[in-house]
Scaffold this motif. Structure first.
Motif, mmCIF file in Angstrom:
data_model
loop_
_atom_site.group_PDB
_atom_site.id
_atom_site.type_symbol
_atom_site.label_atom_id
_atom_site.label_comp_id
_atom_site.label_asym_id
_atom_site.label_seq_id
_atom_site.Cartn_x
_atom_site.Cartn_y
_atom_site.Cartn_z
ATOM 1 N N GLY A 37 -9.162 -0.470 -8.741
ATOM 2 C CA GLY A 37 -7.740 -0.357 -8.450
ATOM 3 C C GLY A 37 -7.031 0.379 -9.569
ATOM 4 O O GLY A 37 -7.606 0.709 -10.599
ATOM 5 N N ILE A 38 -5.790 0.615 -9.353
ATOM 6 C CA ILE A 38 -4.971 1.315 -10.337
ATOM 7 C C ILE A 38 -4.426 0.285 -11.325
ATOM 8 O O ILE A 38 -4.041 -0.818 -10.922
ATOM 9 N N PRO A 39 -4.378 0.628 -12.614
ATOM 10 C CA PRO A 39 -3.773 -0.311 -13.563
ATOM 11 C C PRO A 39 -2.337 -0.625 -13.159
ATOM 12 O O PRO A 39 -1.575 0.255 -12.781
ATOM 13 N N GLY A 40 -1.978 -1.865 -13.203
ATOM 14 C CA GLY A 40 -0.656 -2.295 -12.775
ATOM 15 C C GLY A 40 -0.701 -3.043 -11.457
ATOM 16 O O GLY A 40 0.243 -3.748 -11.112
ATOM 17 N N ASP A 41 -1.780 -2.893 -10.694
ATOM 18 C CA ASP A 41 -1.942 -3.678 -9.480
ATOM 19 C C ASP A 41 -2.358 -5.091 -9.876
ATOM 20 O O ASP A 41 -3.238 -5.281 -10.691
ATOM 21 N N MET A 42 -1.699 -6.073 -9.288
ATOM 22 C CA MET A 42 -1.962 -7.459 -9.662
ATOM 23 C C MET A 42 -2.581 -8.221 -8.500
ATOM 24 O O MET A 42 -2.190 -8.035 -7.351
ATOM 25 N N VAL A 43 -3.545 -9.072 -8.806
ATOM 26 C CA VAL A 43 -4.190 -9.913 -7.811
ATOM 27 C C VAL A 43 -4.095 -11.358 -8.288
ATOM 28 O O VAL A 43 -4.491 -11.683 -9.398
ATOM 29 N N VAL A 55 1.786 -2.930 -7.620
ATOM 30 C CA VAL A 55 2.893 -2.339 -8.372
ATOM 31 C C VAL A 55 2.521 -0.936 -8.856
ATOM 32 O O VAL A 55 3.292 0.015 -8.686
ATOM 33 N N GLY A 56 1.350 -0.785 -9.456
ATOM 34 C CA GLY A 56 0.923 0.529 -9.954
ATOM 35 C C GLY A 56 0.787 1.549 -8.842
ATOM 36 O O GLY A 56 1.191 2.709 -8.982
ATOM 37 N N THR A 57 0.230 1.126 -7.712
ATOM 38 C CA THR A 57 0.083 2.030 -6.575
ATOM 39 C C THR A 57 1.444 2.442 -6.037
ATOM 40 O O THR A 57 1.654 3.607 -5.684
ATOM 41 N N SER A 58 2.388 1.527 -5.987
ATOM 42 C CA SER A 58 3.729 1.847 -5.504
ATOM 43 C C SER A 58 4.415 2.868 -6.405
ATOM 44 O O SER A 58 5.063 3.804 -5.923
ATOM 45 N N ILE A 59 4.279 2.708 -7.702
ATOM 46 C CA ILE A 59 4.879 3.659 -8.642
ATOM 47 C C ILE A 59 4.224 5.033 -8.496
ATOM 48 O O ILE A 59 4.908 6.063 -8.460
ATOM 49 N N LEU A 60 2.900 5.058 -8.384
ATOM 50 C CA LEU A 60 2.192 6.324 -8.221
ATOM 51 C C LEU A 60 2.599 7.027 -6.924
ATOM 52 O O LEU A 60 2.864 8.233 -6.924
ATOM 53 N N LEU A 64 4.488 10.668 -6.564
ATOM 54 C CA LEU A 64 3.875 11.711 -5.752
ATOM 55 C C LEU A 64 4.824 12.189 -4.658
ATOM 56 O O LEU A 64 5.006 13.391 -4.460
ATOM 57 N N LEU A 65 5.456 11.259 -3.955
ATOM 58 C CA LEU A 65 6.397 11.652 -2.906
ATOM 59 C C LEU A 65 7.623 12.353 -3.477
ATOM 60 O O LEU A 65 8.146 13.288 -2.864
#
Length: 77
Positions: A37-43, A55-60, A64-65
């Motif tokens: 996963g991307i750093p910042g994603d929490m489980v 969270v990290g995926t949302s920021i990325l 990108l968008l």
């Protein structure tokens, strides 16, 4: 027939291709052994409950968008 429909069609095709590429990446990436996963994603895991907060995926994706929309407005017309 210059009513803007070709530009809407192009936009829908581009969005569809981006969704297809994103879906394929989300399907294939977890199969690679080093991908966690991307750093910042929490489980959060409890006994029989798992909560995933990307969270990290949302920021990325937001970055990108933002870049894609900026380039589309600047060069797309």
């Amino acid at each position: 027939m210059e009513n803007g429909m070709p530009s809407v069609a192009k936009l829908l095709i581009i969005i569809g291709l981006l969704l297809l590429i994103t879906g394929l990446l989300l399907w294939w990436l977890p199969k690679f052994p080093g991908f966690k996963g991307i750093p910042g994603d929490m489980v959060f895991k409890k006994e029989n409950f798992t909560f995933y907060l990307p969270v990290g995926t949302s920021i990325l994706l937001s970055l990108l968008l933002t870049v894609l929309l900026y380039l589309w407005r600047k060069f797309g017309g």
